[in-house]
Design a protein around this motif. Structure first.
Motif, PDB file in Angstrom:
ATOM      1  N   MET A 177       0.840  -1.209   0.000  1.00  0.00           N
ATOM      2  CA  MET A 177       0.000   0.000   0.000  1.00  0.00           C
ATOM      3  C   MET A 177       0.871   1.254   0.000  1.00  0.00           C
ATOM      4  SD  MET A 177      -2.748  -1.892   0.386  1.00  0.00           S
ATOM      5  CE  MET A 177      -4.117  -0.808   0.796  1.00  0.00           C
ATOM      6  N   ASN A 178       0.289   2.347  -0.488  1.00  0.00           N
ATOM      7  CA  ASN A 178       0.938   3.650  -0.385  1.00  0.00           C
ATOM      8  C   ASN A 178       0.393   4.379   0.830  1.00  0.00           C
ATOM      9  OD1 ASN A 178      -1.594   4.525  -1.124  1.00  0.00           O
ATOM     10  ND2 ASN A 178      -0.995   5.103  -3.222  1.00  0.00           N
ATOM     11  N   ASP A 179       0.789   5.645   0.981  1.00  0.00           N
ATOM     12  CA  ASP A 179       0.345   6.417   2.153  1.00  0.00           C
ATOM     13  C   ASP A 179      -1.155   6.621   2.175  1.00  0.00           C
ATOM     14  OD1 ASP A 179       2.946   6.560   2.941  1.00  0.00           O
ATOM     15  OD2 ASP A 179       3.312   8.539   2.063  1.00  0.00           O
ATOM     16  N   SER A 180      -1.787   6.567   1.026  1.00  0.00           N
ATOM     17  CA  SER A 180      -3.244   6.755   0.940  1.00  0.00           C
ATOM     18  C   SER A 180      -3.987   5.432   1.046  1.00  0.00           C
ATOM     19  CB  SER A 180      -3.602   7.439  -0.384  1.00  0.00           C
ATOM     20  OG  SER A 180      -2.953   8.690  -0.502  1.00  0.00           O
ATOM     21  N   GLN A 181      -3.245   4.405   1.417  1.00  0.00           N
ATOM     22  CA  GLN A 181      -3.812   3.068   1.565  1.00  0.00           C
ATOM     23  C   GLN A 181      -4.391   2.530   0.264  1.00  0.00           C
ATOM     24  OE1 GLN A 181      -3.491   1.169   4.496  1.00  0.00           O
ATOM     25  NE2 GLN A 181      -2.123   2.923   4.854  1.00  0.00           N
ATOM     26  N   GLU A 182      -3.739   2.897  -0.818  1.00  0.00           N
ATOM     27  CA  GLU A 182      -4.108   2.365  -2.117  1.00  0.00           C
ATOM     28  C   GLU A 182      -3.105   1.258  -2.487  1.00  0.00           C
ATOM     29  OE1 GLU A 182      -3.789   5.849  -4.473  1.00  0.00           O
ATOM     30  OE2 GLU A 182      -5.857   6.475  -4.145  1.00  0.00           O
TER      31      GLU A 182
END
Length: 256
Positions: free
Chosen positions: A94-99
């Protein structure tokens, strides 16, 4: 003795028994003496690291779960069905945006234990046969020379049991002669039909259940609850009911 090569014997032992790390062979008198030293064989590790999931191979309720690699889909206390996913080998990065940026796949590894209910049934007849000693025990002595026997004891007949003990003759500790002195003890017996009392039958039923429990433990299965009863009919002792057992689960399923 002339045909024995001690070095070849030692080499053959090491070749056929990998757990033996050191061997020495020597001849003393009429004995071939082997001194050995055993080593610890390292356990074979599973080199298969291809991506996989862990699935339930039986229906039950999860009692314990230790996950070393992968993402747990179930937790202790959850029920599971056969073929249901327990630990996923698919990881989401995941990335920081939880994507989800990407997916990675691992070889799922975990110790998972479930409890489930099984049936137990055991029956045995109340009548049984037992051997009753009849008459005195007869003792005889004999000699054995290689494969030849010299003795006066009669042939064993139906209704008789014989116990035999032999001791080799020796000149010194290592010089053993091909001659044995033996003793036999012959006992006559008769067959008598007996009937279990209620107390004896219940005791025998418990003994048989403990044998069954021992076999389960040898297979890594533990009994946590026991719901069985014993009853007697005119000819049988019947024990039946259900058992709650705890066993390991986790069937590997390759991720393609």
């Amino acid at each position: 003795k002339k045909k024995i090569n001690c070095s070849e014997v030692a080499a053959a032992v090491r070749k056929n028994f990998p757990e033996i790390t050191w061997v020495s062979a020597r001849i003393e008198g009429t004995r071939l003496i082997l001194n050995i030293q055993e080593g610890i064989i390292p356990q074979k590790t599973n080199s298969n690291t291809s991506p996989c999931n862990l699935l339930a191979d039986k229906d039950g309720v999860i009692t314990d779960m230790i996950v070393r690699r992968g993402i747990p889909v179930k937790k202790p206390g959850d029920s599971c069905k056969k073929g249901e996913l327990l630990v996923s080998g698919e990881l989401h990065i995941m990335n920081d945006s939880q994507e989800v940026l990407r997916k990675e796949y691992v070889h799922a590894d975990a110790d998972i234990f479930i409890s489930r209910q099984i049936s137990y049934y055991q029956e045995f007849p109340l009548k049984y046969r037992t051997e009753i000693p009849a008459g005195k025990k007869k003792k005889e002595m004999y000699f054995r020379f290689g494969h030849w026997y010299l003795g006066l004891y009669p042939t064993l007949h139906t209704g008789q049991k014989r116990i035999t003990e032999e001791i080799p003759l020796r000149i010194t500790e290592n010089f053993i002669l091909p001659v044995w002195i033996g003793w036999t003890e012959t006992t006559d017996y008769t067959i008598k039909e007996e009937t279990y009392t209620r107390k004896e039958a219940e005791k025998e039923a418990v003994r048989r259940f403990h044998q069954y429990e021992k076999k389960l433990l040898q297979n890594g299965i533990k009994i946590s609850e026991n719901h069985i009863t014993t009853r007697l009919t005119e000819s049988l002792c019947i024990t039946g009911g259900t058992l709650l057992i705890i066993e390991q689960t986790g069937e590997k399923s390759r991720i393609t």
